[in-house]
Design a protein around this motif. Structure first.
Motif, PDB file in Angstrom:
ATOM      1  N   PRO A 299       0.817  -1.225   0.000  1.00 40.49           N
ATOM      2  CA  PRO A 299       0.000   0.000   0.000  1.00 40.49           C
ATOM      3  C   PRO A 299       0.856   1.283   0.000  1.00 40.49           C
ATOM      4  CG  PRO A 299      -0.756  -1.529   1.701  1.00 40.49           C
ATOM      5  CD  PRO A 299       0.505  -2.087   1.143  1.00 40.49           C
ATOM      6  N   ILE A 300       1.997   1.238   0.670  1.00 34.38           N
ATOM      7  CA  ILE A 300       2.884   2.415   0.713  1.00 34.38           C
ATOM      8  C   ILE A 300       3.518   2.630  -0.663  1.00 34.38           C
ATOM      9  CG2 ILE A 300       4.941   3.419   1.788  1.00 34.38           C
ATOM     10  CD1 ILE A 300       4.257   1.632   4.282  1.00 34.38           C
ATOM     11  N   ILE A 301       3.978   1.557  -1.287  1.00 37.34           N
ATOM     12  CA  ILE A 301       4.550   1.648  -2.641  1.00 37.34           C
ATOM     13  C   ILE A 301       3.506   2.229  -3.588  1.00 37.34           C
ATOM     14  CG2 ILE A 301       5.353   0.280  -4.618  1.00 37.34           C
ATOM     15  CD1 ILE A 301       6.532  -1.701  -2.487  1.00 37.34           C
ATOM     16  N   ASP A 302       2.286   1.699  -3.531  1.00 35.43           N
ATOM     17  CA  ASP A 302       1.215   2.177  -4.408  1.00 35.43           C
ATOM     18  C   ASP A 302       0.911   3.656  -4.174  1.00 35.43           C
ATOM     19  OD1 ASP A 302       1.011  -0.380  -5.482  1.00 35.43           O
ATOM     20  OD2 ASP A 302      -0.720  -0.933  -4.250  1.00 35.43           O
ATOM     21  N   GLU A 303       0.888   4.058  -2.907  1.00 33.37           N
ATOM     22  CA  GLU A 303       0.589   5.459  -2.562  1.00 33.37           C
ATOM     23  C   GLU A 303       1.623   6.412  -3.181  1.00 33.37           C
ATOM     24  OE1 GLU A 303       0.749   8.432   1.341  1.00 33.37           O
ATOM     25  OE2 GLU A 303       0.896   6.265   1.641  1.00 33.37           O
ATOM     26  N   PHE A 304       2.907   6.119  -2.995  1.00 30.31           N
ATOM     27  CA  PHE A 304       3.926   7.035  -3.484  1.00 30.31           C
ATOM     28  C   PHE A 304       4.112   6.949  -4.991  1.00 30.31           C
ATOM     29  CE2 PHE A 304       4.644   7.300   0.996  1.00 30.31           C
ATOM     30  CZ  PHE A 304       4.862   8.651   1.156  1.00 30.31           C
ATOM     31  N   ALA A 305       3.858   5.796  -5.564  1.00 27.84           N
ATOM     32  CA  ALA A 305       3.890   5.681  -7.025  1.00 27.84           C
ATOM     33  C   ALA A 305       2.752   6.524  -7.621  1.00 27.84           C
ATOM     34  CB  ALA A 305       3.762   4.227  -7.452  1.00 27.84           C
ATOM     35  N   ARG A 306       1.581   6.470  -7.009  1.00 22.00           N
ATOM     36  CA  ARG A 306       0.436   7.248  -7.479  1.00 22.00           C
ATOM     37  C   ARG A 306       0.700   8.750  -7.339  1.00 22.00           C
ATOM     38  NH1 ARG A 306      -2.769   4.329  -5.142  1.00 22.00           N
ATOM     39  NH2 ARG A 306      -2.880   5.393  -3.144  1.00 22.00           N
ATOM     40  N   LYS A 307       1.268   9.148  -6.200  1.00 22.48           N
ATOM     41  CA  LYS A 307       1.537  10.569  -5.953  1.00 22.48           C
ATOM     42  C   LYS A 307       2.523  11.158  -6.963  1.00 22.48           C
ATOM     43  CE  LYS A 307       0.588  10.906  -1.017  1.00 22.48           C
ATOM     44  NZ  LYS A 307       1.153  11.143   0.318  1.00 22.48           N
ATOM     45  N   THR A 308       3.424  10.340  -7.477  1.00 27.62           N
ATOM     46  CA  THR A 308       4.449  10.841  -8.404  1.00 27.62           C
ATOM     47  C   THR A 308       4.188  10.432  -9.855  1.00 27.62           C
ATOM     48  OG1 THR A 308       5.831   8.921  -7.909  1.00 27.62           O
ATOM     49  CG2 THR A 308       6.248  10.951  -6.643  1.00 27.62           C
ATOM     50  N   GLY A 309       3.036   9.809 -10.115  1.00 28.92           N
ATOM     51  CA  GLY A 309       2.699   9.423 -11.471  1.00 28.92           C
ATOM     52  C   GLY A 309       3.473   8.221 -11.991  1.00 28.92           C
ATOM     53  N   MET A 310       4.055   7.443 -11.087  1.00 30.64           N
ATOM     54  CA  MET A 310       4.846   6.285 -11.496  1.00 30.64           C
ATOM     55  C   MET A 310       4.062   4.979 -11.398  1.00 30.64           C
ATOM     56  SD  MET A 310       7.565   7.861 -12.314  1.00 30.64           S
ATOM     57  CE  MET A 310       8.513   6.447 -12.778  1.00 30.64           C
TER      58      MET A 310
END
Length: 182
Positions: free
Chosen positions: A117-128
């Motif tokens: 969930p943390i990986i998904d959150e920060f990937a989403r926040k940065t468009g990755m």
């Protein structure tokens, strides 16, 4: 709250040579955004390295979150500071974008099932988020498969941010900026 205090900081890469930093003093309060601007060779990266504890044999004093920059405090300071390196080769360690974002979490011994969930959150926040299965080295911006030439900095920021540091020190070619959170 005083997050960073630097007093009379001086440093020369080679003893006897001209100093890269000479009597630098500054105070940074929580919540401030600070940009270090200057020409190549003006000391921006050297100052950032001192603030991160990558250079420790300097003259003067540095305190981060009230901890004096010295060997016995390095672990505590580094656990509160996120680093985004200028050169992606110095930061990319995973075989996929997701692995690279997870690296800081692995070092903090976060359980794999708690990481996603943390990986998904920060990937989403940065468009990755749509590139999680891709290789980080492919993020050149030269290929139409990647969103922009800014993809490397976005991934580096994602990787550093997952640790939720209280301070981030990004290092770029033309500028270095520092963000401190209370």
């Amino acid at each position: 709250m005083n997050i960073c205090s630097i007093s009379n900081l001086s440093y020369a890469y080679v003893e006897g040579d001209e100093k890269a930093l000479k009597n630098v003093s500054l105070e940074i309060e929580g919540g401030q955004y600070v940009a270090l601007l200057g020409h190549n060779g003006s000391g921006k990266s050297t100052l950032a390295k001192c603030m991160m504890g990558l250079i420790t044999n300097f003259e003067g004093e540095i305190s981060i979150f009230g901890l004096r920059m010295e060997r016995r405090n390095l672990h505590d300071i580094r656990s509160r500071v996120g680093i985004v390196f200028q050169n992606p080769d110095n930061q990319f360690v995973g075989s996929t974008v997701a692995d690279d974002i997870a690296f800081g979490l692995e070092n903090k011994r976060v359980k794999r099932e708690d990481m996603q969930p943390i990986i998904d959150e920060f990937a989403r926040k940065t468009g990755m988020d749509e590139y999680l299965g891709q290789e980080p080295q492919s993020l050149s911006g030269r290929s139409s498969a990647w969103p922009s030439p800014g993809s490397w900095p976005l991934l580096r920021t994602s990787s550093s941010s997952t640790r939720r540091p209280r301070c981030s020190i990004p290092r770029g070619r033309k500028t270095s900026s520092t963000s401190f959170s209370p």
